[in-house]
Design an enzyme around this catalytic site. Structure first.
Site, mmCIF file in Angstrom:
data_model
loop_
_atom_site.group_PDB
_atom_site.id
_atom_site.type_symbol
_atom_site.label_atom_id
_atom_site.label_comp_id
_atom_site.label_asym_id
_atom_site.label_seq_id
_atom_site.Cartn_x
_atom_site.Cartn_y
_atom_site.Cartn_z
ATOM 1 N N GLU A 62 1.223 -0.980 0.250
ATOM 2 C CA GLU A 62 -0.068 -0.026 -0.034
ATOM 3 C C GLU A 62 0.714 1.961 -0.131
ATOM 4 O O GLU A 62 1.037 2.083 -0.674
ATOM 5 C CB GLU A 62 -0.781 -0.373 1.575
ATOM 6 N N GLU A 82 -3.440 -10.561 3.628
ATOM 7 C CA GLU A 82 -4.475 -9.818 4.221
ATOM 8 C C GLU A 82 -5.979 -10.986 4.338
ATOM 9 O O GLU A 82 -6.243 -11.238 5.930
ATOM 10 C CB GLU A 82 -4.806 -8.028 4.004
#
Ligand code: NAD
Length: 693
Positions: A136, A156
């Protein structure tokens, strides 16, 4: 132009810029003569994670950049292993409530948004991993340049979450949104070539050319952002709806919403807000916070730490660099290949030549599946030597016996191995059912002997039981634990016991399923009951994969050696074996097999008995308690971890003992008592439950 400065970190030289340096906690900022600023992340420990502290420090670094913008900002990691491995997961454990999680996330978003909004161009130069929060961070830069071998991913979902720092919208804006969703939904990584194809990175360079590549960006006017046609199409609601529905049904088949809410929440998020960045950002934050507080995420986070704890059983140096494997069948061949892939020198012997030839051939595909490059595959194969005359045995640091499961044969082999091995070599057996004290008795120096019980397939199942016996020395066991960790597997120290830990706990589940077939219940329905509980596949499919002969062998050995009742294998199963239907390896067992898959019908129409799921699952819990009572394993966490990493025991339930606690010990004990009344004494609760209530 300034001269390149290569910072030497261990064996690896990384280009980290030059010039005056200012420290910002976990970050260092260097400004070189070309007014290129290098922001270098160098957190504590050997791996960078994106902790709150790292983000706070980045915020301070951005203050400096904003007040005096450079011509270009480069983001890099100083760690040899990679860029950033993801969020600091320990920070997910102390989450108190959704609102406070969302507040913390908003602060993090604020920092990442500022990085993205900088007036100067930004580039992330990535080597090794860029995962989760690290990915990210890289996505918030204008451009990404990778060093060959870099890989990107959002794991995730394996923690019951989805990206939470802007990944959901930034990746789906950058690349084809369906590809972005696939990455986030499956947690699968994109290695360099694929990342390039997808458009995640715009260039792949060698480390020594990083500086030139960065300098070449100085003259570029565009900021590297190109929105594809596909991204624009999916800005339209109806197109997203269609794609989302398809994703939903595919996801439901692999990760049912009831057990794994995260991928479904991600699909909802994208379907509702895709194309509207602000709305998606706020929805991402809220959805992440909600998921983090769920039992699924908390249990999966627990599993993450269970894995770390197992690794720690094997800290320190193993002192093992050369391995000789005796027996090149299903297990020996893959154990040898895996050790060679992990950098050890391996020799392998067998009484026949064909298995040796097959072992080398199969090693190449194991290496390919493990994402090794052509050169790495060549090197791994060079390290694995077929050795029919067993020259390597006399030099090996570790000898692993993986011959057929016949006590007499193993005893003879171990005596002969000991006579030829170096005096300080460790000798291990991969037996799955023979008690070690009996085998140790034939050895002169039994202190250097122990069990190393790998699971099939070795390259996919991480757990290895390191099996001790009365005479095994502490040194032998700690070297074996360290060896298992060094080859990237997870050591679970257990004591010799019938079936050790994993087979002792698993076998009653497989046998119960066989008894249910005997009662006329359709195998497909039985398997489905276990899958609905969350097992990756049903017990009858597992039995076919393991091989009915092996299951029978383990069951017999448990029955002969335990004082708890173990049911007889039903006649239908014995007959199947007599007719050569052994499971996957013979093309047919309980199911017929085609291309590695069982041919399953829809299952019978009879409703499953209400207690079916408990009948399958609770015998595992009961055996687990017996193993704890008998000190086969040190604690419930190691037990839970072993069952998850060896058998895939429903990870979102956190392991058999964790499940028992979450359901309630008293509830489990009364259910066992009811089952004992209706189906027989094999369900009688173990004495150990009393200590847990
Ligand atoms: P296998 O039958 O596939 O292979 C055994 C190999 O040993 C054969 O290639 C055979 O030719 C060779 N062999 C026989 N006698 C030998 C000797 N005297 N010297 C050298 N080689 C000899 O068996 P496998 O499934 O690989 O099992 C090996 C061991 O691993 C067994 O103890 C088994 O219980 C254990 N194990 C098996 C599994 C599994 O799923 N297959 C899982 C865990 C542990």
């Amino acid at each position: 132009m300034t001269k390149p400065v290569l910072s030497v970190i261990g064996e690896m030289k990384l280009e980290l810029g030059s010039g005056e340096e200012t420290a910002f906690g976990n970050w260092r900022l260097r400004q070189d003569a070309d007014r290129i600023a290098w922001a270098i992340l160098d957190g504590k420990g050997s791996t960078n994670t994106l902790s709150e502290a790292v983000l706070t420090d980045l915020s301070k670094l951005l203050d400096a950049i904003e007040s005096q913008p450079p011509k270009l900002l480069v983001l890099r990691s100083a760690k040899p292993g990679g860029f950033v491995a993801g969020a600091d997961i320990s920070e997910f454990r102390d989450a108190k409530d959704e609102a406070s999680v969302a507040d913390r996330l908003r602060e993090g978003h604020g920092v990442i948004d500022r990085l993205e909004a900088l007036k100067c161009p930004t580039v992330a130069v990535i080597h090794g991993y860029a995962l989760g929060g690290g990915f990210e961070l890289a996505l918030a830069c204008d451009r990404r340049i990778a060093i060959e071998g870099a890989w990107f991913g959002f794991p995730e979902v394996r923690l019951g979450l989805h990206p939470g720092l802007g990944g959901t919208f930034r990746l789906s804006e950058l690349i084809d949104p369906t590809e972005a969703m696939t990455m986030m939904l499956t947690g699968k990584s994109a290695h360099t070539k694929k990342a390039r194809q997808l458009g995640i990175i715009e260039a792949v360079v060698e480390e020594r050319h990083v500086r030139a590549a960065v300098q070449a960006l100085l003259g570029k006017d565009d900021d590297g952002s190109k929105r594809g046609l596909k991204a624009a199409i999916f800005d339209m609601g109806p197109a997203r709806k269609l794609a989302a529905n398809r994703m939903r049904s595919q996801t439901e088949a692999k990760a049912p919403q009831e057990h794994y809410p995260a991928p479904h929440a991600l699909i909802d998020l994208w379907e509702t807000h895709g194309g509207d960045r602000d709305a998606m950002q706020e929805a991402e934050i809220k959805s992440f916070a909600r998921l983090l507080m769920s039992d699924t995420a908390q249990n999966l986070i627990r599993v993450f730490f269970l894995r770390e704890a197992l690794k720690k059983n094997g800290v320190g140096k193993s002192g093992i660099e050369t391995v000789h494997v005796v027996g090149a069948g299903t297990m020996g061949a893959e154990i040898a290949a895996w050790c060679a892939i992990k950098g050890l020198r391996v020799t392998i012997s067998d009484i026949k030549l064909e298995p040796l030839a097959k072992a080398v051939k199969d090693a190449a595909s194991t290496a390919r599946d493990a994402h090794l490059s052509d050169i790495e595959i060549r090197d791994a194969l060079d390290r694995m030597m077929p050795d029919p005359r067993e020259y390597g045995l006399a030099n090996a640091d570790l000898i692993i016996e993986a011959a057929p499961e016949k006590p007499e044969l193993k005893r003879d082999l171990l005596t002969s191995i000991e006579a030829r091995a170096r005096k300080d070599a460790i000798i291990a057996t991969n037996t799955s059912s023979l008690e070690l004290d009996g085998l140790a008795a034939v050895m002169k120096k039994s202190g250097r002997f122990a069990g190393l019980h790998f699971f099939n397939p070795v390259s996919k199942l991480d757990l290895v039981e390191v099996v001790s016996h009365d005479k095994a020395t502490r040194k032998t066991l700690s070297q074996l634990n360290a060896f298992v960790t060094a080859i990237g597997h997870l050591p679970a120290p257990v004591k010799s016991y019938p079936g050790f830990l994993v087979n002792r706990v698993l076998t009653p589940y497989l046998l119960e399923a066989a008894l249910m077939v005997d009662e006329g219940i359709d195998p497909v329905q039985i398997d489905r009951a276990a899958e609905e509980f969350g097992m990756p596949m049903g017990p009858l499919e597992v039995a076919d994969r393991v091989g009915l002969d092996i299951c029978l062998h383990v069951a017999d050995s448990l029955r002969d050696n335990l004082d708890t009742p173990i049911p007889d294998v039903p006649d239908w199963m014995a007959k199947r074996m007599e007719s050569g239907r052994l499971g996957v390896k013979s093309g047919e067992g309980i199911y017929a097999w085609e291309d590695g898959k069982p041919k399953k019908g829809k299952g019978g129409n009879h409703p499953l008995p209400k207690d079916a799921q408990d009948r399958l699952i609770l015998p595992m819990l009961n055996a687990a308690v017996e193993c704890l009572r008998k000190d086969v394993v040190a604690d419930a966490d190691t037990l839970d971890a072993a069952m998850i990493f060896a058998t895939g025991f429903a990870p979102f339930r956190g392991g058999p003992m964790h499940y028992a606690r979450q359901r309630g010990i008293n509830d489990v004990v009364s259910a066992l008592m009811e089952l004992a009344e209706s189906h027989g004494p094999r369900f009688a609760p173990d004495l150990g439950w009393k200590d847990l209530g």
